[in-house]
Write a protein that holds these residues in place. Structure first.
Motif, PDB file in Angstrom:
ATOM      1  N   TYR A  25       4.181  55.740  83.661  1.00  0.00           N
ATOM      2  CA  TYR A  25       3.946  55.008  84.907  1.00  0.00           C
ATOM      3  C   TYR A  25       4.691  53.670  84.865  1.00  0.00           C
ATOM      4  CZ  TYR A  25       1.130  53.482  88.930  1.00  0.00           C
ATOM      5  OH  TYR A  25       0.712  53.057  90.162  1.00  0.00           O
ATOM      6  N   PHE A  26       4.644  52.949  85.969  1.00  0.00           N
ATOM      7  CA  PHE A  26       5.349  51.672  86.076  1.00  0.00           C
ATOM      8  C   PHE A  26       4.770  50.620  85.130  1.00  0.00           C
ATOM      9  CE2 PHE A  26       6.198  53.886  89.977  1.00  0.00           C
ATOM     10  CZ  PHE A  26       7.509  53.559  90.285  1.00  0.00           C
ATOM     11  N   VAL A  27       3.484  50.712  84.857  1.00  0.00           N
ATOM     12  CA  VAL A  27       2.843  49.811  83.894  1.00  0.00           C
ATOM     13  C   VAL A  27       2.149  50.673  82.844  1.00  0.00           C
ATOM     14  CG1 VAL A  27       2.544  47.916  85.514  1.00  0.00           C
ATOM     15  CG2 VAL A  27       0.766  49.648  85.325  1.00  0.00           C
ATOM     16  N   THR A  28       2.055  50.147  81.632  1.00  0.00           N
ATOM     17  CA  THR A  28       1.445  50.905  80.539  1.00  0.00           C
ATOM     18  C   THR A  28      -0.072  50.842  80.635  1.00  0.00           C
ATOM     19  OG1 THR A  28       3.332  50.436  79.109  1.00  0.00           O
ATOM     20  CG2 THR A  28       1.290  51.126  78.044  1.00  0.00           C
ATOM     21  N   ILE A  29      -0.701  52.004  80.564  1.00  0.00           N
ATOM     22  CA  ILE A  29      -2.169  52.078  80.541  1.00  0.00           C
ATOM     23  C   ILE A  29      -2.581  52.470  79.127  1.00  0.00           C
ATOM     24  CG2 ILE A  29      -4.221  53.182  81.492  1.00  0.00           C
ATOM     25  CD1 ILE A  29      -2.751  51.515  83.541  1.00  0.00           C
ATOM     26  N   PRO A  30      -3.188  51.574  78.368  1.00  0.00           N
ATOM     27  CA  PRO A  30      -3.540  51.908  76.982  1.00  0.00           C
ATOM     28  C   PRO A  30      -4.778  52.807  76.918  1.00  0.00           C
ATOM     29  CG  PRO A  30      -4.345  49.720  77.514  1.00  0.00           C
ATOM     30  CD  PRO A  30      -3.568  50.191  78.725  1.00  0.00           C
ATOM     31  N   ASP A  31      -4.861  53.583  75.868  1.00  0.00           N
ATOM     32  CA  ASP A  31      -6.069  54.355  75.595  1.00  0.00           C
ATOM     33  C   ASP A  31      -7.003  53.451  74.815  1.00  0.00           C
ATOM     34  OD1 ASP A  31      -8.054  56.114  74.976  1.00  0.00           O
ATOM     35  OD2 ASP A  31      -6.800  57.533  73.883  1.00  0.00           O
ATOM     36  N   ALA A  32      -7.826  52.701  75.541  1.00  0.00           N
ATOM     37  CA  ALA A  32      -8.711  51.707  74.928  1.00  0.00           C
ATOM     38  C   ALA A  32     -10.068  51.775  75.612  1.00  0.00           C
ATOM     39  CB  ALA A  32      -8.110  50.310  75.067  1.00  0.00           C
ATOM     40  N   PRO A  33     -11.030  52.457  75.007  1.00  0.00           N
ATOM     41  CA  PRO A  33     -12.340  52.637  75.647  1.00  0.00           C
ATOM     42  C   PRO A  33     -13.012  51.343  76.095  1.00  0.00           C
ATOM     43  CG  PRO A  33     -12.150  54.084  73.757  1.00  0.00           C
ATOM     44  CD  PRO A  33     -10.945  53.184  73.726  1.00  0.00           C
ATOM     45  N   LEU A  34     -12.891  50.274  75.309  1.00  0.00           N
ATOM     46  CA  LEU A  34     -13.536  49.026  75.696  1.00  0.00           C
ATOM     47  C   LEU A  34     -12.901  48.435  76.958  1.00  0.00           C
ATOM     48  CD1 LEU A  34     -14.181  47.276  72.249  1.00  0.00           C
ATOM     49  CD2 LEU A  34     -15.810  48.503  73.705  1.00  0.00           C
ATOM     50  N   LEU A  35     -11.576  48.519  77.055  1.00  0.00           N
ATOM     51  CA  LEU A  35     -10.900  48.032  78.255  1.00  0.00           C
ATOM     52  C   LEU A  35     -11.204  48.932  79.447  1.00  0.00           C
ATOM     53  CD1 LEU A  35      -7.398  46.945  76.881  1.00  0.00           C
ATOM     54  CD2 LEU A  35      -9.371  45.507  77.446  1.00  0.00           C
ATOM     55  N   PHE A  36     -11.290  50.243  79.205  1.00  0.00           N
ATOM     56  CA  PHE A  36     -11.648  51.160  80.287  1.00  0.00           C
ATOM     57  C   PHE A  36     -13.055  50.856  80.792  1.00  0.00           C
ATOM     58  CE2 PHE A  36     -13.415  55.118  81.944  1.00  0.00           C
ATOM     59  CZ  PHE A  36     -12.434  55.495  82.856  1.00  0.00           C
ATOM     60  N   ASP A  37     -13.965  50.609  79.857  1.00  0.00           N
ATOM     61  CA  ASP A  37     -15.336  50.272  80.243  1.00  0.00           C
ATOM     62  C   ASP A  37     -15.375  48.973  81.038  1.00  0.00           C
ATOM     63  OD1 ASP A  37     -18.301  50.481  80.060  1.00  0.00           O
ATOM     64  OD2 ASP A  37     -18.081  48.692  78.819  1.00  0.00           O
ATOM     65  N   ALA A  38     -14.576  47.971  80.636  1.00  0.00           N
ATOM     66  CA  ALA A  38     -14.514  46.711  81.369  1.00  0.00           C
ATOM     67  C   ALA A  38     -13.977  46.930  82.783  1.00  0.00           C
ATOM     68  CB  ALA A  38     -13.651  45.697  80.619  1.00  0.00           C
ATOM     69  N   ARG A  39     -12.999  47.822  82.923  1.00  0.00           N
ATOM     70  CA  ARG A  39     -12.462  48.147  84.250  1.00  0.00           C
ATOM     71  C   ARG A  39     -13.543  48.780  85.124  1.00  0.00           C
ATOM     72  NH1 ARG A  39      -7.255  49.787  86.391  1.00  0.00           N
ATOM     73  NH2 ARG A  39      -6.341  49.413  84.338  1.00  0.00           N
ATOM     74  N   VAL A  40     -14.271  49.713  84.558  1.00  0.00           N
ATOM     75  CA  VAL A  40     -15.322  50.400  85.314  1.00  0.00           C
ATOM     76  C   VAL A  40     -16.367  49.414  85.813  1.00  0.00           C
ATOM     77  CG1 VAL A  40     -17.243  52.029  85.099  1.00  0.00           C
ATOM     78  CG2 VAL A  40     -14.988  52.641  84.208  1.00  0.00           C
ATOM     79  N   ARG A  41     -16.824  48.548  84.916  1.00  0.00           N
ATOM     80  CA  ARG A  41     -17.875  47.598  85.299  1.00  0.00           C
ATOM     81  C   ARG A  41     -17.348  46.539  86.255  1.00  0.00           C
ATOM     82  NH1 ARG A  41     -18.965  44.679  81.324  1.00  0.00           N
ATOM     83  NH2 ARG A  41     -17.631  45.549  79.701  1.00  0.00           N
ATOM     84  N   GLY A  42     -16.153  46.003  85.966  1.00  0.00           N
ATOM     85  CA  GLY A  42     -15.634  44.901  86.761  1.00  0.00           C
ATOM     86  C   GLY A  42     -15.219  45.302  88.160  1.00  0.00           C
ATOM     87  N   GLU A  43     -14.755  46.546  88.345  1.00  0.00           N
ATOM     88  CA  GLU A  43     -14.267  46.971  89.651  1.00  0.00           C
ATOM     89  C   GLU A  43     -15.281  47.805  90.419  1.00  0.00           C
ATOM     90  OE1 GLU A  43     -10.314  48.601  89.549  1.00  0.00           O
ATOM     91  OE2 GLU A  43      -9.676  47.246  87.953  1.00  0.00           O
ATOM     92  N   HIS A  44     -16.513  47.890  89.908  1.00  0.00           N
ATOM     93  CA  HIS A  44     -17.584  48.658  90.562  1.00  0.00           C
ATOM     94  C   HIS A  44     -17.204  50.124  90.731  1.00  0.00           C
ATOM     95  CE1 HIS A  44     -18.740  44.481  92.122  1.00  0.00           C
ATOM     96  NE2 HIS A  44     -19.705  44.850  91.312  1.00  0.00           N
ATOM     97  N   ILE A  45     -16.628  50.695  89.678  1.00  0.00           N
ATOM     98  CA  ILE A  45     -16.269  52.106  89.696  1.00  0.00           C
ATOM     99  C   ILE A  45     -17.511  52.948  89.434  1.00  0.00           C
ATOM    100  CG2 ILE A  45     -14.959  53.898  88.475  1.00  0.00           C
ATOM    101  CD1 ILE A  45     -12.796  51.735  87.995  1.00  0.00           C
ATOM    102  N   SER A  46     -17.711  53.942  90.255  1.00  0.00           N
ATOM    103  CA  SER A  46     -18.827  54.871  90.099  1.00  0.00           C
ATOM    104  C   SER A  46     -18.315  56.134  89.423  1.00  0.00           C
ATOM    105  CB  SER A  46     -19.444  55.212  91.461  1.00  0.00           C
ATOM    106  OG  SER A  46     -20.327  56.323  91.339  1.00  0.00           O
ATOM    107  N   LEU A  47     -18.709  56.362  88.180  1.00  0.00           N
ATOM    108  CA  LEU A  47     -18.265  57.572  87.486  1.00  0.00           C
ATOM    109  C   LEU A  47     -18.909  58.812  88.078  1.00  0.00           C
ATOM    110  CD1 LEU A  47     -18.159  56.363  83.773  1.00  0.00           C
ATOM    111  CD2 LEU A  47     -16.281  56.547  85.416  1.00  0.00           C
ATOM    112  N   ALA A  48     -20.074  58.648  88.707  1.00  0.00           N
ATOM    113  CA  ALA A  48     -20.710  59.791  89.364  1.00  0.00           C
ATOM    114  C   ALA A  48     -19.916  60.244  90.577  1.00  0.00           C
ATOM    115  CB  ALA A  48     -22.135  59.432  89.773  1.00  0.00           C
ATOM    116  N   ASP A  49     -19.216  59.317  91.234  1.00  0.00           N
ATOM    117  CA  ASP A  49     -18.412  59.645  92.411  1.00  0.00           C
ATOM    118  C   ASP A  49     -16.946  59.851  92.081  1.00  0.00           C
ATOM    119  OD1 ASP A  49     -20.440  59.464  94.561  1.00  0.00           O
ATOM    120  OD2 ASP A  49     -20.593  57.393  93.879  1.00  0.00           O
TER     121      ASP A  49
END
Length: 268
Positions: A25-49
């Motif tokens: 992709y145009f920007v690198t997305i690391p495989d980092a569970p802690l950063l992924f978790d921070a993204r989910v919480r910070g952006e109000h991502i609903s994993l159920a949806d």
């Protein structure tokens, strides 16, 4: 292809699938569970949806859906390289558009890198309308040491106006957690991403109303440059074009090469 709830996978599995779906992709997305978790919480991502796309049971793509009030946002949609160019994108997103309408959402938002022509065409074909261009900046302000006070991101969020893009909105900034950190210098407050990263990402910056236009924001940027020597500062392409151009250019920043387009579907 079938779609299953992202909540059925572990955080580790989702982080890996997210990174694989954005390979090349145009920007690198690391495989980092802690950063992924921070993204989910910070952006109000609903994993159920959010949905995982599967072909013969194997995860091949991911659609992250954020929700706030009666507005949904496509927070990320990607497909692993081996399954691209099979017209899976529309098949992945269309059911989620119908789900949003069915539950009573009034709008669906998303941002897409403007240079990603196939994705732009996909969203336009699905009925999304362009709202505005989003820009970013990068630079190394002249360091100017000053005593910074560490505060909470909500202190910056309180100074931000409404109507900003999702990632810059007060509700998003207020919800940021570690590794994001916030610093104050007088009437100016900035929120940074992970300060251990090679580049300091300025997630948001704001100044108290009565002190605006007097250089407080630029002094804060120079103090951050002094506090983290040798690192450049960057603002992701989440800022509406024209909103802060004079401020950042005057602080020694340059426009970043990548821009984004904000799209909206609705109101329904």
């Amino acid at each position: 292809m079938e779609l299953t709830a992202a909540s059925e996978l572990s955080l580790r599995e989702l982080s890996t699938l997210f990174a694989r779906s954005f390979e090349g992709y145009f920007v690198t997305i690391p495989d980092a569970p802690l950063l992924f978790d921070a993204r989910v919480r910070g952006e109000h991502i609903s994993l159920a949806d959010s949905r995982v796309a599967r072909v013969e049971g194997v995860p091949v793509g991911l659609v992250l859906m954020a929700r706030r009030g009666r507005v949904s946002r496509v927070a990320g949609m990607g497909i692993v390289p081996a399954y691209r160019h099979r017209k899976l994108g529309g098949a992945m997103l269309s059911p989620l558009m119908e789900e949003a309408r069915a539950r009573g959402d009034t709008r669906m938002l998303l941002e897409v890198i403007e240079q990603n022509t196939p994705a732009v065409k996909l969203y336009e074909r699905l009925g999304f309308q362009r709202v505005r261009r989003l820009v970013g900046f990068v630079g190394t302000p002249t360091p100017e040491p000053a005593e910074l006070e560490e505060v909470e991101p909500v202190d910056c969020a309180r100074l931000l106006p409404e109507g900003l893009p999702w990632q810059l909105a007060p509700a998003t900034v207020a919800g940021l957690a570690l590794p994001a950190r916030a610093f104050r210098l007088g009437p100016a407050v900035a929120v940074l991403g992970d300060v251990s990263a090679p580049t300091l990402v300025v997630r948001a910056i704001a100044v108290e109303p009565e002190a605006r236009g007097k250089g407080a924001g630029r002094r804060l940027l120079r103090a951050l440059a002094a506090a983290y020597p040798g690192k450049s500062l960057a603002v992701s392409a989440i800022v509406p074009e024209g909103l802060c151009d004079r401020f950042f250019l005057g602080a020694g920043f340059n426009p970043s090469q990548l821009t984004q387009l904000e799209f909206a579907l609705g109101p329904w």
